[in-house]
Design an enzyme around this catalytic site. Structure first.
Site, PDB file in Angstrom:
ATOM      1  N   SER A 144      48.343  -7.438  62.423  1.00 13.10           N
ATOM      2  CA  SER A 144      48.519  -7.068  61.023  1.00 13.10           C
ATOM      3  C   SER A 144      47.571  -5.935  60.678  1.00 13.10           C
ATOM      4  CB  SER A 144      48.227  -8.269  60.120  1.00 13.10           C
ATOM      5  OG  SER A 144      48.140  -7.886  58.760  1.00 13.10           O
ATOM      6  N   TYR A 159      42.238 -15.032  57.809  1.00 10.61           N
ATOM      7  CA  TYR A 159      43.396 -14.343  58.388  1.00 10.61           C
ATOM      8  C   TYR A 159      42.982 -12.996  58.958  1.00 10.61           C
ATOM      9  CZ  TYR A 159      48.123 -12.408  58.726  1.00 10.61           C
ATOM     10  OH  TYR A 159      49.293 -11.844  59.182  1.00 10.61           O
TER      11      TYR A 159
END
Length: 236
Positions: A144, A159
């Site tokens: 990501s 995350y």
């Protein structure tokens, strides 16, 4: 011996994993092994592909469970003797975007790392030996932009750290497999309308997996050890 390209996808019951399975399964010469923690959740995928004359094989896989990963490895070894593609898609986002790293519960960090980093490593350690029997092995890790050190921001710290660590794993694997037929890359699919991304995301899952499929089907002279978005390299 199975002549088709054998592609294994984790977390394939929904979102980007499901989109990748659908796309690959409709490509000539592909045999997709779609996995999920609950195999029953893969039934809609199998049904949809079956209606269009395409077949996907399914198997249970919990990336956080040693026995589950071993069972998949043993089944693949006995059934095919190899794999050609591994798409490490399974991932979670359990901390909120408003969470400060100073207030991050350590149990949340542990849970996130267990799936997003350790789970990916667990699966890769188990299945990469089967890839050595492939003519052209490809490992694709779903990362990501939130894991980019060059654009690091606050919010969802667990995350973010998990995806940064996943990119480090990608680089290490690429170095360790350099000179072989195996290529290892990370991909940022962009902000997609999935359960994780939310309904406000601008991209569809199908748009998000375009680069995933590209990396999974790289030619022999394709890159390894890179981080890509929209088929272009991006900074780590």
């Amino acid at each position: 011996m199975e002549s088709r390209t054998i592609s294994v996808i984790s977390g394939a019951s929904r979102g980007l994993g499901r989109a990748a399975a659908q796309r690959l399964a409709t490509m000539e010469g592909q045999l997709v092994i779609a996995t999920a923690r609950n195999p029953a959740d893969l039934a809609p995928l199998s049904s949809k592909l079956g209606m269009s004359g395409h077949v996907v094989e399914t198997h249970q896989l919990d990336v956080t469970d040693d026995d589950s990963v071993k069972a998949l490895r043993d089944w693949l070894a006995e059934r095919f003797g190899r794999i050609d593609v591994l798409i490490n898609n399974a991932g979670i986002l359990v901390d909120r975007y408003s969470t400060s790293v100073l207030e991050l519960p350590l149990d949340t960090l542990r849970e996130t790392l267990e799936t997003n980093l350790i789970g990916t490593l667990r699966v890769t350690q188990a299945l990469l030996p089967l890839m050595r029997a492939s003519r052209a092995g490809r490992v694709v890790n779903l990362a990501s932009r939130m894991g980019q050190l060059t654009e690091m921001d606050a919010g969802a710290p667990a995350y973010r750290m998990s995806k940064t660590a996943l990119n480090a794993l990608t680089r290490i694997l690429a170095v360790e497999t350099a000179g072989s037929h195996i290529k290892v890359n990370s991909v940022c699919p962009g902000w997609c309308r999935t359960d994780l991304g939310g309904i406000e995301a601008p991209r569809t899952p199908e748009e998000g997996v375009d680069t995933v499929i590209w990396l999974a089907t790289l030619p022999d002279d394709g890159p390894s050890g890179g981080f890509f978005r929209d088929r272009e390299p991006i900074p780590w």
